[in-house]
Structure formats: structure tokens, C-alpha cells
Design a protein around this motif. Sequence first.
Motif, PDB file in Angstrom:
ATOM      1  N   LYS A 148      24.678 119.781  55.075  1.00 47.95           N
ATOM      2  CA  LYS A 148      26.110 118.794  55.610  1.00 47.95           C
ATOM      3  C   LYS A 148      24.753 118.438  57.844  1.00 47.95           C
ATOM      4  O   LYS A 148      25.042 117.621  57.677  1.00 47.95           O
ATOM      5  N   ILE A 183      29.795 116.925  48.782  1.00 49.38           N
ATOM      6  CA  ILE A 183      28.501 116.423  49.904  1.00 49.38           C
ATOM      7  C   ILE A 183      28.563 114.962  49.603  1.00 49.38           C
ATOM      8  O   ILE A 183      28.538 113.621  50.588  1.00 49.38           O
ATOM      9  N   GLU A 234      31.171 112.743  49.905  1.00 51.63           N
ATOM     10  CA  GLU A 234      31.679 112.318  51.087  1.00 51.63           C
ATOM     11  C   GLU A 234      30.940 111.325  51.773  1.00 51.63           C
ATOM     12  O   GLU A 234      31.592 110.637  52.755  1.00 51.63           O
TER      13      GLU A 234
END
Length: 392
Positions: free
Chosen positions: A161, A195, A198
Motif C-alpha cells: 500500500k 488492495i 481499493e
Amino acid sequence: MGSTETSVGLRLSELAPRLVQSEIRAMTMECDRMGGVNLAQGVCDTEVPEVVAEGAIRAIRDGLNIYTRLDGIARLRKAIAGKAERTLGITVDPEREVLVTSGATGAFQAAAMALLNPGDEVLVFEPFYGYHVGTLNSLRVRAVPVALIEPDWDLDLAAVKAAITPKTRAMVINTPSNPAGKVFTLSELEGLAKIAEEFDLFVFTDEIYEHFIYEGAKHVSPMTIPGMRERTILMSGFSKTFSVTGWRVGYLVADAKWVGSIGYFHDLTYVCAPAPMQQGCADGVEKLGTDFYEGLAREHEVKRTMIVDALRDARMDPHVPDGAYYVLASAKNLEGATAAEKARSLLAKTGVASVAGSAFFRPGKGENLLRFCFAKRDRDLAEACRRLRALR
């Protein structure tokens, strides 16, 4: 006048002067020059299954030597779709969601050309396969390394991230991986899937070593994770499984909305994968069953034990892989300031070619690692192991 210019002002592209020959290719050439045992390149020189070889020979004799459809012959696309349903549990439309490619390398290049723009960023997990990074660089796409954690190459989701910026468009997952032999776990892939959702990322997944799995490890395709079907570009092929690296037959599975454009760029660059070789691979997928793939894994697990034991005897402390057919081993006891120098020192002393670990890392990393390929005929691998033990 610079070395990249001529008397009339002709010059290389801005990119070309920064490129050098692949360290894998360089070590292969040096090994060939001195008649050594090549554990550098993943050539997979084990025997081709008879049904695969005979299928290609029959196709040549039957005159199936002209261009195929840009997406490949129908029977191979149908066989790939059937294999995906049997092994991964996913339904694939062979007419709209399968593209036969010039190796998995050609699949990645075409997909990257279709889905990425210059200046985009793509996450790659380090140690990474150099051709993934080289392909992105050639398209002016920035590869952003995310380090896996030694000694077991664990995934750090927080680091993933942290590496994402507004320019990040995708990630590349190679499972099982070259060079580390890492098999991404279900929980790791579920974390990466969250991830990807997102941040709305594509996932390029290179699964060329899917059948080389050891000691209870399990191959999971990112495409099978809930919510990942549309954003995953699955790339694989037959080079490794059927020991036909020179045939250049791979494939790509993706949502139909992407395959048309990917196919356009593959056609533009390669036209099609070699026609008779597609026929041979189709025979292999249609006729070789579970016993073949399980036997392949058992055979290479024996080879893995051979090379790991030899490296330990040579005091080179190997990382034991869960998949693929490469071993990363410590080179700290070898002469040389860099991994490239250490690889050449090992070749000079033993006649065994390896690849500098630095070829799989960002600059400054991997300098105490070498990569060895163990997908070799038993007699050649045994000779390499004998030579490595001479380092004791």
C-alpha cells in the motif's frame, strides 16, 4: 560525437543506450564459450512429451503451416478454456476470453501495450523476473519494486500500500515465482485482491510455473479470488510444462472487454504463435491428464533436492523454493565484489553457470545471491552438482 550518434545525426532512441544484454543471456553465452554446464537460463531441456512432439510433427506434415487466427487455433483455445475450468474452477469463453500468444512473454507485452500508458506505474514483487521489468521499461512504464521479506520471501501488505501513488495502474504477481520459487498463499492473494479493488488496479498474473509445486504447497490463481475476475490478466504457457521453450506458445485469459485490444497488439507484434506448435500443444492439453502434471512435480522435486544438497555442501546456503525450478543461493563465500563477478568466478572455478542475483533486484541489492536452474536432464544436473561440491 557520442557513441550513440553517427556523422549524419542518426542516433539510438532515448531508451536504448540504457539497456544492456540480459545477465541470463550473457552467462549462457559465456557458459557455451567454455563448454560448461548451464544452470543459468531456464531452458528446461528435459524430454518433450511424445504426444506433444508428434502432434507438431503431424501438423507440419499435414500442411498446417500458415498463419492462424490472431487469437490462435480453435482447438487450443477450447483446450485452454477446459483446462482453466478443470484446474482453477473458472468458466472461460474460448471465443472471447482466450488469446494464444508468442509465449507468456508475448502475452505480457501485448497486455501491457493495451492496458498501460507511458508514465504509469506498476508494482512488481522483489526479487522480480527481469523480463517483466524490462517489458515495462520498454513501454515507458515505471516498475516499482516492493521487497518481499527474507528469508522466506513473505509479503508485506503495508509495504504494498505504501508503494502506491496516483500513477499506479497495476501489479504483477508471478506465482510460483522466478527467481525465488515463492508460491503466493491464499491469504496473501486475498490481501492483494483487496488492495487491487481499493485502488482500482489491474493484476497481471504470470502462472507459467503453475504445475511445478512442491511439498504440499498449493497454486492459487489470483483470478479465482472473489471480485478479481474482471481485473485479472492471467498469463501462462507451455514452454516449461511441455519442455518446449523454443516453440513460443503461451496464452492469456482475461475478460472479453480487454482481450480484443490485447489481441490487436499481439497481432501487430507477432502475428500469431507458430501454427504447427499450437497443434502439438493442443494435443498435450487434450491428452495429458493429472498423472502427467503430478509426475512433473515429483520429478522436479527430486531435482530440487539434488541441487539444494549440492549447494549446501558447497557452503552456498540455498533458499529452498516451494515452486518453479530455480534456487537462489548465497554467494558470500565466492570471490568478487558484485554478484556478476561472483557468478563469473564460480563459472571459472567449476564450469557451472548461474545468474547474478542482482539481475532480479533494484540496483544495489542481490549482490550476494546467485540463481540456479534445476530443470535439466539428470545427467547434466548430476554433473553440475558434482562440480559444485568441488568448492568444499
